[in-house]
Design an enzyme around this catalytic site. Structure first.
Site: not given
Ligand SMILES: *Cc1c(COP(=O)(O)O)cnc(C)c1O
Length: 461
Positions: A111-113
């Site tokens: 999810f960091k993207d």
């Protein structure tokens, strides 16, 4: 829109300044002075819109005049063009009242993207205007590092330095960080745990001579921009299940408290979120703090969900700031006590926190069993972090739909997933040769001056 520090004494900044500044000069974190609220019709109007359109409407009220509307729309479109799923953050159903929000379809499979791809665009646009050259330093428990490298690799006006805890990230996570060959990418394997790496980042920000010399910038979730961009998928998910007419709850696999704090902001903006459930692995300091009021680190225990192996949860400071009536002096006092071993949350502040947050913790065995059980029951193969959250969510199901955040692709943690399920998840085609690419590893001690020297040599500043 102005940004203030949780410790009350750093300069008040614009969105653009807060984004480039990272940690405030008083050691605090920047938060918006006020949180803009949407009306129910405004929230209802998000239904059926593209992810990019919702992102624009949610982010725009926070960015002041840092970007024009047209610029912001263009940057958002570029940020998500490389995602592998047309919905960007698709929702799948696990059980009658339980849904999974898949946040792992970005280029590095976590999810960091979502935040990093857009932050990369925002930084580039801001730097193009100012002509500045910066050094981004980040600490990672595994996923922030690869997402940041992916977002900034090859840029001429940015050096990106990522510190990860040596031996404590998965092989896939490490290789995503050590195999990019661009000369502006620098990866450091630090002797210590994630908290060690994050403390080094904060120490560099507090070393003003170094900070100014290298043009230090941060992309950890201490950066407000990171948190803001994560608010978007709370809206897309809730609206697709009937918000604002129908409330929802979220369960979030939590480490540094950045992701769940974005949900808290969504709630303050008017999204009808009943409960935000903090899910922790055996590094359960947040669960203990919300249960007992005592926030006392007791050492990181390595787990099969390594991205949550954290004891000093930075963004919790932002929640404390609100819970203490936005009293910067009170927060400063708590953080001084933390340095000396821990602090006790006052009864009033604890009640305020509990009005928004619930919590639970899951053992290693329960995490593995959940991967197996969910695969058998639904065909969905979870990563260990998502499994922690699903297990905690199941303890909190009620009449309101529960949305659990799936924060990484199972292929990032193939050993743990295979041990639990018997299935070894394959990397997607764009990463298929990850294990054939040469690695560049720089091992370094937990020593501020050694790290600063390395960075100055590499950046020539
Ligand atoms: C970073 C991360 C988390 C924890 O998110 P925080 O914002 O630090 O609470 C959970 N799961 C995965 C896979 C992560 O990479």
């Amino acid at each position: 829109m102005k940004y203030i520090s949780t410790r009350g004494t750093a300069p008040v900044l614009t969105f653009g300044e807060a984004m480039m500044t990272g940690l405030a000069r008083d050691g605090g974190l920047y938060v918006p002075e006020t949180v803009p609220a949407f009306t129910a019709p405004e929230i209802a109007a998000l239904a059926g819109q593209s992810y990019e359109e919702v992102a624009f409407r949610v982010i725009r009220p926070f960015t002041g005049d840092t970007f024009t509307d047209e610029e912001l729309r263009g940057l958002i479109d570029k940020a998500y063009a490389g995602f592998a799923h047309a919905a960007r953050a698709p929702l799948v159903q696990l059980a009658p009242n339980h849904f999974l929000l898949e946040l792992f379809h970005g280029p590095t499979l976590a999810f960091k993207d979502f935040a990093m791809q857009l932050i990369g665009q925002l930084f580039q646009a801001a730097l193009a205007k100012s002509g500045e050259k910066i050094t981004i330093v980040g600490a990672t428990s595994g996923d922030t590092g690869s997402a940041a490298i992916e977002a900034f690799r090859g840029l001429s006006n940015v050096d990106v330095v990522i510190m990860y805890p040596h031996g404590r990230v998965s092989d896939v996570q490490r290789r995503q960080m050590t195999t990019p060959s661009e000369s502006n990418v620098h990866t450091l394997a630090v002797d210590g745990d994630f908290d060690t790496c994050q403390a080094l980042v904060k120490d560099m920000f507090n070393d003003f001579t170094f900070r100014d010399a290298v043009g230090l910038a941060g992309v950890n979730s201490i950066n407000w921009g990171r948190v803001l961009v994560q608010v978007v998928y709370y809206f897309t998910a809730a609206v697709s299940l009937g918000a604002p007419g129908r409330p929802v709850s979220f369960t979030v696999p939590t480490g540094n408290f950045g992701d769940i704090f974005a949900g808290y902001i969504a709630r303050k903006m008017g999204l009808p979120i009943e409960k935000l459930v903090v899910a922790t692995n055996q590094n359960d300091i947040l669960h203990r703090a919300l249960s007992s009021g005592d926030y006392v680190p007791d050492g990181v225990k390595p787990s099969i969900s390594p991205s949550m192996d954290i004891q000093v949860s930075s963004n919790f400071e932002r929640a404390l700031f609100d819970a203490y009536g936005r009293d910067g002096a009170a927060v400063t006092q708590l953080m001084a006590e933390l340095k000396a071993g821990g602090f006790h949350i006052s009864q009033g502040a604890l009640e305020t926190l509990r009005a928004s947050f619930d919590s639970g913790r899951v053992s290693e065995e329960e995490t593995s069993a959940t991967i197996r059980r969910v695969l058998d029951g639904t065909g969905e193969l979870l990563c260990p972090h998502s499994a922690v959250a699903v297990a905690v969510a199941e303890q909190h199901l009620g009449t309101v739909p529960m949305i659990t955040l799936a924060t990484a692709h199972p292929a990032k943690f193939p050993d743990a997933v295979e041990a639990a399920s018997g299935i070894r998840p394959a990397l997607p085609p764009h990463m298929a040769d990850l294990f054939d690419r040469p690695e560049r590893v720089n091992r370094i001690a937990n020593d501020l001056s050694a790290v600063e020297t390395f960075i100055r040599e590499r950046t020539g500043r």
